[in-house]
Design a protein around this motif. Structure first.
Motif, PDB file in Angstrom:
ATOM      1  N   PRO B   6       1.174  -7.553  -5.740  1.00 33.57           N
ATOM      2  CA  PRO B   6       0.306  -6.594  -5.027  1.00 33.57           C
ATOM      3  C   PRO B   6       1.125  -5.585  -4.211  1.00 33.57           C
ATOM      4  N   ALA B  10       0.847  -1.613  -4.450  1.00 35.90           N
ATOM      5  CA  ALA B  10       0.585  -0.752  -3.293  1.00 35.90           C
ATOM      6  C   ALA B  10       1.590   0.377  -3.230  1.00 35.90           C
ATOM      7  N   ASN B  14       0.842   4.358  -3.357  1.00 32.31           N
ATOM      8  CA  ASN B  14       1.265   5.315  -2.321  1.00 32.31           C
ATOM      9  C   ASN B  14       2.084   6.459  -2.898  1.00 32.31           C
ATOM     10  N   ARG B  25      -6.886   6.638   2.465  1.00 28.15           N
ATOM     11  CA  ARG B  25      -6.024   5.996   3.454  1.00 28.15           C
ATOM     12  C   ARG B  25      -4.899   6.940   3.886  1.00 28.15           C
ATOM     13  N   TRP B  28      -5.724   9.479   6.550  1.00 26.25           N
ATOM     14  CA  TRP B  28      -5.702   9.058   7.950  1.00 26.25           C
ATOM     15  C   TRP B  28      -4.450   9.550   8.663  1.00 26.25           C
ATOM     16  N   LEU B  29      -3.363   9.661   7.886  1.00 27.53           N
ATOM     17  CA  LEU B  29      -2.105  10.071   8.502  1.00 27.53           C
ATOM     18  C   LEU B  29      -2.177  11.498   9.036  1.00 27.53           C
TER      19      LEU B  29
END
Lengths: 442, 309
Positions: B6, B10, B14, B25, B28-29
């Motif tokens: 996993p 991930a 990204n 996600r 959000w940065l």
């Protein structure tokens, strides 16, 4: 689980970093600041430039030594920069405890905005402070019969200076009338010397010419009508006559080449007089100290001369009338804390215009706005010049406050803009009057 | 083993932000930046828009004025004059700066050592602040104490900043002097991105230097020109400090461009309402201009020019 956890942890971290930054960003706009003085006690902003800067600094240092528990914070600004800075600071509620100013229209806008304290009752309780100062100096610090500002420093009439050496070489006499002025323009232009020095880019420097000409042609009533907002007051025949005469002087090359690009803040206009590039200069009495400091031995050797502003043939104004700054002023910000206000009033009573300060001002060639100093003036080396200033300041039948200070900021800015155009001949006296009539009462 | 799979997935997610789920996600940065943008750009902008419908002297109470400020500013001949000057400054500085920086950029993109030395010299003005440049030029151009008087060269002793026509030209010149290094840097970077192979192919076909410049360099620099022009023209709407110190808008309003007009109205004449109207007009012109120039580049202007090479 893990795939979810990683980004959310990052989010958390980035927020954790952002939060304190954000709080700092927001608070720094609101509660603290250089002028707020919540940390440093009472504050005072003053103008940079010697000799006044050193005198003010010494005065505050002495005060802080005597009052170590309630020290005064002192910051200096250049003249033009200060005028913007103080307006922004007051609008943002960040004013220093003591607001330095020139009284008149700007002080009125502070009063209308509820930004400065009424000092009338304090002066009643401390009569010795008021009686010590020129009674006439309180005028521009008084709005609707209430005193909002204490006169400080010196009386600053506008003086007609000339370079004695150049006059001797040309075999000329200082002017007594306007036609003398116009013939001197020819005399000096023929000798390759500029007749008048002028820092025209600063605009208020050109305004001093209009102030004297309005007075000499039409008497003090012409500007009083303007000040009171009477309809078409700028179109008064005397006003048009004065404006026309100024343009004649410009057309005759009365002012130094490039006067529109010279600023007064850099003192280049004074330099033109003491370096012999220009024969005459109309400027504030404060330039005497500047020329004494920077002009080598020019002042010390007695090469600087001064006469009253020439009369205009057939004019109504008394040649003894003066224009300029009756005084500078300090007001107390209504936003300051009670302790800060106490400190400020203590400074007013103990340090402003005390014996040390008066002596220091007289030594630099200026006349403090303090009564009973004739003897001190007589004892100085500069007694001749200082007596002339004292005469002008204290005994003039009419003393006209500088227009850009007397009028509201809105009218003053329009005035300076139009003066700039008048002096480069891009508008006629009639257009000037029409433009300015629109600002009456604003 | 079970833990690494996993984690690697991930990582891959990204690495490819376009792929579905992780976009949210990643977004959000951008939050801190967004918060700052809203607090320091959007909020003041809305504030200015609101102020333009009020009367305020900067000190006292703010009172509503309806459309009065807009009505008075839009027909004010002084404002129209300032707007015209602003556009003239924009056009003239583009016309002066673009060819100069393009040529200098192409020149300094070469590899010879002396070009590096020259490039460093060209970029010196970039290191100075506008106020410092203005003060220096003011001293140099002073008709009585400046360069002309110092060197004894009468033709340099013009009334540079006191004559309305000359003063405007001086302003354009000083602006160009200040900003050409920056745009040269952009063009230098752009030229270095152009693959050598195109030039080699052209040389084999017998194209000379001038032909190569017009047929390869300029077309290849299309997006660099658009970027530089955007910065130049939109930047012209914000020239303030330089002109404020150099001429103060004078003589006789000859250099009173719109940003200066806004400052003088707001902070000298205490007319915050009309000054806000001008601020809003400047924002609108700036946005429209930037949008127009980006359109010129076409839809593919953010794609790489090297794709398929």
């Amino acid at each position: 689980m893990e795939t979810k956890a990683t980004p959310s942890r990052r989010t958390f971290i980035s927020l954790a970093i952002a939060a304190p930054l954000l709080t700092w960003g927001l608070t720094s706009c609101g509660t603290t600041g250089p002028g707020g003085g919540s940390a440093g006690g009472a504050s005072l902003w003053a103008l940079s430039g010697d000799p006044n800067e050193t005198i003010r600094k010494n005065s505050v240092d002495a005060f802080n030594k005597a009052n170590p528990k309630t020290p005064l914070g002192l910051t200096f600004f250049q003249n033009d920069a200060y005028k913007t800075k103080i307006k922004t600071a007051i609008g943002a509620g960040q004013a220093p405890t003591m607001i330095y100013g020139w009284g008149g229209g700007t002080l009125k806008s502070y009063v209308d905005g509820g930004q400065v304290d009424d000092l009338t009752s304090w002066f009643e309780e401390n009569p010795e402070v008021k009686e010590r100062l020129f009674a006439g100096a309180f005028g521009a610090g008084t709005i609707d019969g209430k005193i909002y500002a204490i006169p400080i420093q010196t009386v600053q009439p506008i003086i007609f200076f000339y370079n004695k050496e150049l006059f001797e070489q040309a075999g000329a006499e200082p002017p007594q009338t306007w036609s003398d002025v116009m013939s001197l323009v020819t005399t000096f232009n023929e000798r390759g010397i500029a007749p008048f020095s002028l820092g025209g880019q600063s605009r208020w420097t050109s305004m001093m010419w209009l102030q004297y000409m309005f007075d000499r042609v039409g008497g003090p009533q012409v500007f009083t009508d303007i000040f009171e907002g009477k309809p078409d007051a700028w179109s008064h025949p005397a006003a048009i006559d004065a404006l026309t005469k100024i343009q004649e002087l410009v057309k005759a090359d009365g002012f130094i080449k490039g006067f529109n690009s010279i600023t007064a803040d850099s003192n280049a206009d004074q330099a033109l007089l003491y370096t012999g590039k220009a024969a005459m200069m109309l400027h504030g009495s404060w330039t005497y100290g500047g020329m004494k400091n920077d002009g080598g031995s020019f002042v010390q050797d007695g090469k600087l001369g001064w006469v009253p502003f020439p009369a205009v043939e057939g004019g109504l104004g008394d040649p003894k009338n003066a224009v300029g700054n009756p005084s500078n002023f300090l007001s107390i910000s209504s936003k300051a804390s009670d302790e800060e206000k106490e400190t400020a009033k203590k400074y007013f009573a103990e340090s402003l215009s005390n014996d040390d300060e008066v002596a220091a001002f007289i030594e630099t060639g200026a006349v403090p706005v303090v009564n009973g100093i004739e003897d001190m003036i007589q004892e100085t080396e500069e007694s001749e010049f200082l007596s002339h200033v004292y005469e002008l300041g204290a005994n003039a039948p009419a003393f006209q406050q500088s227009w850009d200070q007397a009028l509201s900021p809105t009218a003053a800015e329009e005035l300076l803009n139009n003066i700039d155009q008048l002096f480069v001949l891009s508008i006629t006296p009639e257009q000037f009057a029409t433009n300015m009539n629109e600002t009456l009462g604003k | 083993m079970t833990a690494t799979i996993p984690a690697r997935r991930a990582l891959r997610e990204n690495a490819a932000p376009v792929a579905g789920g992780s976009t949210g996600r990643i977004a959000w940065l951008a939050l801190p930046a967004l918060v700052f943008f809203v607090a320091f750009a959007v909020v003041p902008l809305v504030g200015v828009l609101l102020l333009s419908f009020t009367n305020w002297d900067g000190i006292g109470a703010i009172t509503p004025a309806g459309f009065a400020n807009w009505a008075s500013v839009l027909v004010d001949p002084d404002m129209l004059h300032a707007l015209g000057l602003t556009l003239l400054v924009m056009v003239l500085s583009w016309l002066v700066q673009t060819p100069m920086s393009l040529l200098l950029g192409v020149f300094t993109a070469g590899t010879q050592k002396y070009r590096t030395v020259l490039a460093v010299l060209y970029f010196l003005p970039l290191l100075l602040s506008s106020a410092a440049i203005a003060v220096a030029y003011k001293a140099l151009l002073d008709p009585n104490f400046g360069l002309g008087a110092g060197l004894g060269l009468p033709f340099l002793s013009q009334d540079w900043l006191g004559n309305p026509q000359l003063a405007f030209g001086v302003v354009i010149f000083v602006i160009a002097w200040q900003f050409i290094p920056f745009h040269t840097l952009i063009y230098q970077g752009g030229v270095r991105q152009i693959p050598r192979s195109i030039y080699e192919a052209a040389e084999i076909d017998g194209a000379g230097r001038v032909k190569q410049f017009f047929l390869i360099t300029i077309p290849q620099l299309k997006y660099t020109i658009i970027t530089s022009s955007t910065l130049m023209t939109v930047g012209a709407l914000t020239y303030f400090d330089l002109i404020f110190v150099l001429t103060g808008g004078g003589p006789a309003n000859a250099t009173r461009i719109l940003p200066l007009d806004m400052y003088l109205l707001g902070f000298r004449a205490n007319l915050m309402g009309p000054a806000s109207v001008i601020a809003v007009i400047l924002v609108v012109i700036g946005l429209a201009l930037a949008l127009f120039l980006q359109r010129l580049g076409g839809k593919d202007n953010s794609a790489s020019q090297l794709e398929g090479m």
